[in-house]
Scaffold this motif. Structure first.
Motif, short mmCIF file in Angstrom:
data_model
loop_
_atom_site.label_atom_id
_atom_site.label_comp_id
_atom_site.label_asym_id
_atom_site.label_seq_id
_atom_site.Cartn_x
_atom_site.Cartn_y
_atom_site.Cartn_z
N ARG A 505 30.11 34.37 18.01
CA ARG A 505 30.55 33.40 17.01
C ARG A 505 31.95 32.88 17.37
NH1 ARG A 505 26.05 33.31 15.88
NH2 ARG A 505 24.99 33.73 13.89
N LEU A 506 32.80 33.79 17.84
CA LEU A 506 34.15 33.40 18.25
C LEU A 506 34.11 32.48 19.47
CD1 LEU A 506 35.80 36.89 17.78
CD2 LEU A 506 36.53 34.82 16.59
N LEU A 507 33.26 32.80 20.43
CA LEU A 507 33.15 31.95 21.61
C LEU A 507 32.57 30.58 21.26
CD1 LEU A 507 31.76 34.58 24.17
CD2 LEU A 507 34.09 33.65 24.07
N GLU A 508 31.58 30.58 20.40
CA GLU A 508 30.96 29.31 19.99
C GLU A 508 31.98 28.42 19.29
OE1 GLU A 508 29.26 26.37 17.50
OE2 GLU A 508 30.03 28.25 16.65
N SER A 509 32.89 29.01 18.55
CA SER A 509 33.86 28.22 17.79
C SER A 509 35.08 27.83 18.62
CB SER A 509 34.33 29.02 16.57
OG SER A 509 35.10 30.15 16.96
N SER A 510 35.16 28.29 19.86
CA SER A 510 36.34 28.03 20.69
C SER A 510 35.95 27.35 22.00
CB SER A 510 37.12 29.32 20.93
OG SER A 510 36.29 30.33 21.49
N VAL A 511 35.72 28.13 23.04
CA VAL A 511 35.42 27.54 24.35
C VAL A 511 34.11 26.78 24.38
CG1 VAL A 511 36.80 29.07 25.79
CG2 VAL A 511 34.52 29.80 25.09
N TYR A 512 33.18 27.10 23.47
CA TYR A 512 31.91 26.38 23.44
C TYR A 512 31.84 25.37 22.30
CZ TYR A 512 30.42 29.56 27.09
OH TYR A 512 30.32 30.24 28.29
N SER A 513 33.02 24.96 21.84
CA SER A 513 33.12 23.82 20.92
C SER A 513 34.22 22.89 21.40
CB SER A 513 33.42 24.29 19.49
OG SER A 513 32.32 24.94 18.92
N LEU A 514 34.37 22.79 22.71
CA LEU A 514 35.46 22.01 23.26
C LEU A 514 35.30 20.53 22.96
CD1 LEU A 514 36.18 23.55 26.77
CD2 LEU A 514 37.63 23.58 24.77
#
Length: 854
Positions: A505-514
């Motif tokens: 969830r953290l990755l999706e909201s950061s590096v994978y929501s560029l």
């Protein structure tokens, strides 16, 4: 229950199926019985003999206007039927079963380390399970013309066989097949009367063939070894045979008129032009000759080429030609543009009346030249039914929107995503989940497929799994639900741990929501370009150091991504890894190890970027004010180098992050010491200087063990010493001497015969990750730091001009403040402070101070 046609076909699979018509063809026809046998062989390769042979496959007839379709049925416990209208459709059905029923997946990874295949005997699944799916598009395209140089240039058949199986399982039916074309060209050139030496003046070395094929480069990295050329052609025959057996339509290279300069010796009156200089290469390596489209020799030479290639490779009647890749035509004249494309198409048609031209739309990204009128002039000579355009960068620059859906030409919506094989975590999952669907359903759309067009693969597998899934959904994908399934399939039992779900969830909201567009992140791999005012960087590089004032950043200066979220994700994955290790008494491997190292790599690269910012800021304070900041720099540059050593150690313990594998794969293709030296030079130059003098230096950078330690770290050490010595002696550095020293090192590095480890270190990556997390993002005690102001805008002197990448992570900000001896404290909006004055109210901004410096 199965569909009405399903059970009948299953019962009579050995006889009735063979009476059906051939369902796809290349040079020869492939019968439905062959479709089933191809699927059976794939299942055994992927699952092993026992599980693979327990599955039953059958052919599923569909009407001509339907897209690929599969059915999966479990009529009774332990009995699993998978049927489809082609080998690819059956393979996609098998992958659906593996993911939905077996919680398994297959992604990139050396020696199967990206796989989580869990198919027990008897075969799992509940009685009555049934699903039927059809692709929403006709074509699922794969590869960029650069992928063959950045990723697959050193592959053997075993690696290619695995990749083709991966393609089939993911539903790809329209792959680029560019391997071995130089062997055809060499025979073609020989037919024309060109000597071997004249041909070698044209060909590049293996690692640079992609740009030779596009007319950008010649000679660099050569000579092209005859042994390599011939072995690649033998490999191509195996590739084509397997692709065709599975029902794929491989796209072969076409004739664009690129020719050795010595053609003038044979045809003195032939009209050619030279391609322009390309990205800084001088005339020794550019100026590829191109036959003028209006020259009477073009058509017969094109026909001769296609006839030879068909004799040697067969044909599926689909060819890729890119006339003006990264080079503008010599004129805006619409007649010239029309003649150029007409010549290409007519050359195909002269040899193959069924020819379909597939072209990259990449050239049209240059909107300064390619106006709507120019694009229409170029496309108009080719019948709509005989051209397919790859909208190569549609996730960022959707050309179809601005060019009237390519004025009636069929197009494929592609995700480029990766440049040069860079390893940064990046992408935009939510955008990919809906954008291809939106394009397909736009009124008047001529979209016929989706495609993957990365310049290199074997990175960010989550982006590619999602993109390929969009082809089998008729509506946008729910990313949150999809992501739960992805991690469950990827990690097996660990995928259901709350720590893992929180991490993603953290990755999706950061590096994978560029925010789009993005390029690449971090500065560890970048050349430390030292100028009279400190580090000199272009706008992309500045954005990697910080957030503010770059066109790639949204107008409100929103960060490229939340670095603190990535650090938190790493903590969660480490926690999950420790739990799994304790439960199983063994360290996690496979996809979990890969992701743990990959996330940790991104965290360490981000912290390194902040260290560089602080050193550069201290150096600039000396340049601007004369303040002696040498002590501050000397304290900072040791951890700046230490973090790169630690990064190299982390990478060295997963087999997917090793420079040695890339270099050794190239080296092993040589038959003599001389050949091996040429191949090794190709491999090492591409990932570093990319040219004799750094023409595209670091474009194809890799975060690999061996490269980080012996190349990137050495360059930053030279930079740090130069900066420190300048401040310490109060003498401006000799910039020319600095550049000469760096260039000498870089040239010696890629020309050396040094080998690197090809095997991982074997240490526990969870333990290593925990150690480096505690080293570089340790939670400090309350006695070390205290909050002194809450909800304030803190003025006073900041130690750097723009917010640090780590601004959202208290632990990393505290670490950076600790190492910077001029730092009194920091604010939670990303600034280290040497003093504080005039606080005013501002929601969400706190000031922390280092208690030992009060």
């Amino acid at each position: 229950m199965p569909g009405r046609g399903f059970l009948l076909l299953a019962i009579v699979c050995g006889c009735l199926v063979l009476e059906q018509r051939a369902v796809y063809g290349a040079t020869g026809h492939v019968e439905p019985g062959d479709v089933v046998r191809a699927a059976e062989s794939l299942a055994v390769r992927v699952l092993g003999k026992e599980a693979g042979e327990k599955l039953t496959f059958c052919f599923l007839p569909i009407s001509n206007d339907q897209h690929d379709t599969f059915e999966v049925n479990i009529p009774s416990p332990g009995k699993v039927w998978v049927c489809g209208n082609s080998g690819v459709a059956i393979a996609r059905g098998l992958y659906h079963y593996l993911r939905v029923v077996c919680n398994s997946s297959m992604t990139w990874g050396r020696r199967g380390s990206g796989d989580n295949i869990n198919v027990p005997i008897p075969l799992p699944g509940s009685k009555g399970f049934y699903v039927r799916k059809s692709s929403s598009v006709k074509w699922r395209y794969y590869m960029n013309v650069c992928t063959v140089s950045y990723s697959s240039v050193w592959w053997d058949w075993q690696r290619w066989e695995r990749e083709i199986d991966w393609m089939a399982l993911h539903g790809i039916n329209f792959p680029l097949a560019f391997t071995g074309q130089e062997h055809v060209l060499a025979q073609f050139f020989t037919q024309l009367g060109l000597t071997p030496d004249e041909q070698q003046d044209y060909f590049t070395g293996p690692a640079f063939l992609a740009w030779n094929r596009m007319g950008n480069l010649r000679k660099w990295g050569g000579p092209l070894l005859p042994n390599f050329r011939e072995s690649q052609f033998s490999l191509q025959l195996l590739i084509l045979k397997r692709m065709r057996a599975l029902g794929m339509t491989p796209i072969l290279p076409g004739f664009s008129g690129h020719i050795p300069a010595a053609i003038k010796r044979i045809y003195p009156h032939i009209q050619t032009r030279s391609s322009s200089g390309w990205v800084g290469f001088n005339s020794t390596y550019t100026g590829v000759h191109i036959i003028d489209a209006t020259d009477p020799y073009f058509l017969p030479l094109a026909k001769q080429y296609y006839e030879l290639q068909t004799k040697m490779m067969g044909t599926d009647h689909v060819y890729n030609v890119d006339n003006f890749n990264e080079m503008s035509p010599p004129t805006h004249n619409p007649e010239f543009l029309s003649n150029a494309s007409a010549a290409v198409y007519n050359g195909m048609k002269a040899a193959d009346p069924q020819a379909v031209w597939v072209m990259q739309g990449w050239l049209f990204v240059n909107s300064g030249f390619w106006t709507e009128a120019a694009v229409q002039a170029y496309l108009s000579p080719v019948p709509d039914s005989q051209m397919i355009i790859l909208d190569l960068y549609a996730e960022v620059v959707p050309l179809w929107l601005n060019l009237g859906s390519f004025y009636g030409k069929s197009f494929i919506w592609c995700m480029l995503h990766n440049f040069g094989g860079r390893r940064d975590l990046n992408g935009n999952l939510s955008h990919i989940a809906h954008a291809p669907h939106d394009a397909l359903n736009t009124p008047g759309s001529s979209m016929v497929g989706i495609g993957l067009t990365p310049e290199a693969i074997e990175q960010n597998p989550v982006m590619y799994e999602l993109m390929l899934d969009t082809a089998w959904h008729n509506s946008p994908i729910d990313v949150q639900a999809w992501l739960d399934g992805y991690v469950g399939n990827r990690y097996r039992h660990a995928g259901h741990l709350p720590q893992v779900k929180r991490a993603w969830r953290l990755l999706e909201s950061s590096v994978y929501s560029l925010y789009w567009p993005y390029r690449f992140l971090g500065v560890m791999h970048l050349y430390p370009s030292l100028g009279p005012h400190g580090l000199t960087m272009d706008q992309d590089q500045k954005a990697m150091l910080h957030y503010g004032g770059h066109p790639s950043v949204p107008p409100d200066n929103q960060s490229l991504y939340n670095c603190s979220a990535v650090t938190a994700a790493w903590r969660e994955m480490i926690s999950a890894g420790l739990f799994v290790s304790a439960q199983s008494n063994s360290m996690p491997t496979g996809p979990f190890s890969y992701d743990l190292v990959d996330i940790g790599r991104q965290v360490l690269v981000d912290v390194h970027a902040d260290m560089v910012t602080l050193i550069d800021s201290a150096y600039k304070r000396w340049l601007q004010t004369g303040a002696n900041t040498s002590q501050e720099i000397s304290v900072l540059f040791r951890p700046m180098l230490d973090i790169l050593a630690d990064l190299d150690h982390l990478l060295a313990n997963d087999q997917n992050f090793l420079l040695g594998k890339w270099v050794e794969d190239a080296y092993s293709m040589g038959a003599t010491d001389e050949e091996r030296a040429i191949l090794m030079m190709n491999a090492k130059n591409q990932v570093t200087l990319w040219g004799p003098h750094g023409e595209i230096t670091d474009y194809a950078e890799k975060h690999w063990a061996g490269l980080v330690k012996t190349y990137y770290r050495a360059r930053w050490e030279t930079w740090a010493h130069t900066v420190f010595n300048a401040v310490h002696t109060n003498t401006p550095p000799d910039l020319q001497a600095y550049y000469d020293r760096q260039m000498k090192f870089e040239e010696q590095w890629y020309q050396s015969s040094q080998h690197y480890s090809t095997e991982p270190g074997g240490e526990d990556v969870v333990a290593i990750s925990e150690h480096y997390m505690n080293t570089w993002a340790r939670k400090p005690t309350e006695a070390e730091y205290k909050i002194v102001l809450h909800g304030q805008t803190i003025t006073g002197h900041s130690l750097h001009a723009a917010p640090l990448k780590s601004h959202g992570d208290l632990e990393q900000m505290m670490l950076l403040c600790y190492y910077d001896t001029a730092c009194l404290g920091f604010t939670t909006d990303g600034y280290l402070k040497s003093n504080v004055s005039y606080p005013t109210a501002k929601a969400g901004v706190d000031l922390y101070v280092l208690t030992s410096r009060l």
